[in-house]
Scaffold this active site. Structure first.
Site, PDB file in Angstrom:
ATOM      1  N   GLU A 235     -35.805  33.976  14.448  1.00 46.01           N
ATOM      2  CA  GLU A 235     -34.394  33.738  14.759  1.00 46.01           C
ATOM      3  C   GLU A 235     -34.134  32.279  15.118  1.00 46.01           C
ATOM      4  OE1 GLU A 235     -33.298  36.528  17.762  1.00 46.01           O
ATOM      5  OE2 GLU A 235     -33.162  38.221  16.368  1.00 46.01           O
TER       6      GLU A 235
ATOM      7  N   HIS B 210     -26.124  40.147  14.847  1.00 43.63           N
ATOM      8  CA  HIS B 210     -26.525  41.308  15.645  1.00 43.63           C
ATOM      9  C   HIS B 210     -25.527  42.469  15.546  1.00 43.63           C
ATOM     10  CE1 HIS B 210     -29.034  38.162  17.412  1.00 43.63           C
ATOM     11  NE2 HIS B 210     -29.796  39.104  17.911  1.00 43.63           N
TER      12      HIS B 210
END
Length: 336
Positions: free
Chosen positions: A185, A219
């Site tokens: 990430e 997300h």
């Protein structure tokens, strides 16, 4: 040092296109293979209490199943490698042919520096590398004090390698949450994203406060998982919406923090270690800590306050690199 130029290297529209590719390839990779996709059996009895997850059916695949985690870690790693390759290709494409003839490897080192894979910020002084990594623990001074009261910090009575450290890095959930997840990430949503926007001449304000929104949006797909795990009811939908909105806000705020660290230092290490540290610590739980130690209420309050004040104080003083590509010192000309 990277190859630098006095003007932006690519149009802002190109940076937007690359950012979209980074985001959608990362999230999309989690659904390409059957083994990585979640599976929820329709028609199973909804046996969840409102606000609680239901019992998992044996034929379903949930997010924390080891085989799902393994498949998703592989997918995210491949996607991350593609994003890094895209940045290398972009840097190679804007490098003048005259420079390539003189220094064929120049685009490689330039791309690595733009991705924050450098130790140049130290300049012979290890503190320049260490101090930026301590800014996030400073913010957590209150929770760390509470952990000290609980005797769960390293080398304290209730801490052990087998019970406290090993599960973080030897289980599939731990490897996802504390190793591969933060690493991929931060490479994609911090290093790659900020590299292309810097090459496009985006302002530091936009890079700090707009690029992390992609990290937050990445997300949102968790909402479908939450809705199914909590019983596919109206109550489950509310839980999914509220949880996802909170996660969007939290990941965006965290993204602001990590983007600032990356730009100030020019290094991937501080935001990466901050990501791992925050995942280990979780959200601060002031109310819980006060209930656990009512006689230490004032000291806990003071520790939380000192953490906030210390964070504000150290955020600028501990992060400025001597010659950051992304955040030049006052009086220095911006480079791209």
């Amino acid at each position: 040092m990277p190859l630098v130029f006095p003007t932006p290297l690519i149009p802002l529209s190109t940076a937007h296109a690359y950012a979209a590719f980074f985001t959608f390839s990362y999230v999309g990779s989690l659904y390409l293979s059957k083994s990585a996709r979640l599976s929820f059996k329709h028609g199973v009895t909804v046996n969840a209490r409102p606000g609680e997850p239901r019992v998992k059916d044996s034929e379903e695949r949930w997010r924390n199943d080891p085989e799902v985690i393994r498949a998703r870690l592989l997918a995210a790693s491949v996607s991350t490698a593609l994003s890094v390759a895209a940045v290398f290709w972009l840097v190679r494409s804007v490098t003048p042919e005259s420079e390539l003839r003189k220094h064929p490897s120049a685009p490689v080192w330039s791309a690595l520096a733009r991705l924050g894979v450098t130790l140049d910020i130290a300049h012979g002084n290890p503190l320049r590398l260490v101090l930026p990594c301590l800014v996030t623990p400073m913010l957590y001074f209150g929770p760390l004090y509470a952990s000290w009261l609980c005797e769960t910090l390293p080398l304290q009575r209730r801490w052990s390698v087998q019970g406290s450290l090993s599960p973080l890095f030897t289980t599939w959930i731990g490897i996802r949450n504390y190793v591969v997840g933060p690493l991929t990430e931060e490479i994609v949503f911090r290093a790659c994203m900020l590299a292309v926007y810097h090459m496009a001449g985006a302002s530091r304000t936009k890079m700090i406060f707009l690029t992390p929104l992609a990290f937050g949006v990445a997300h949102l797909h968790h909402a479908w998982d939450i809705y199914n795990r909590y019983g596919r009811t109206a109550s489950a939908a509310r839980v999914a919406i509220l949880t996802t909105l909170f996660q969007l806000a939290y990941t965006s705020l965290f993204g602001f923090h990590c983007a600032y660290l990356f730009l100030r230092t020019g290094s991937l290490l501080p935001p990466l270690l901050s990501h791992v540290f925050c995942n280990i610590m979780g959200l601060p739980q002031y109310s819980l800590h006060v209930r656990m130690f009512p006689k230490r209420r004032r000291l806990i309050q003071l520790a939380y306050l000192l953490g906030i004040v210390g964070y504000v104080y150290t955020m600028r003083r501990w992060t400025q690199a001597e010659d950051s590509l992304f955040w030049p010192a006052p009086g220095r000309v911006a480079r791209y």
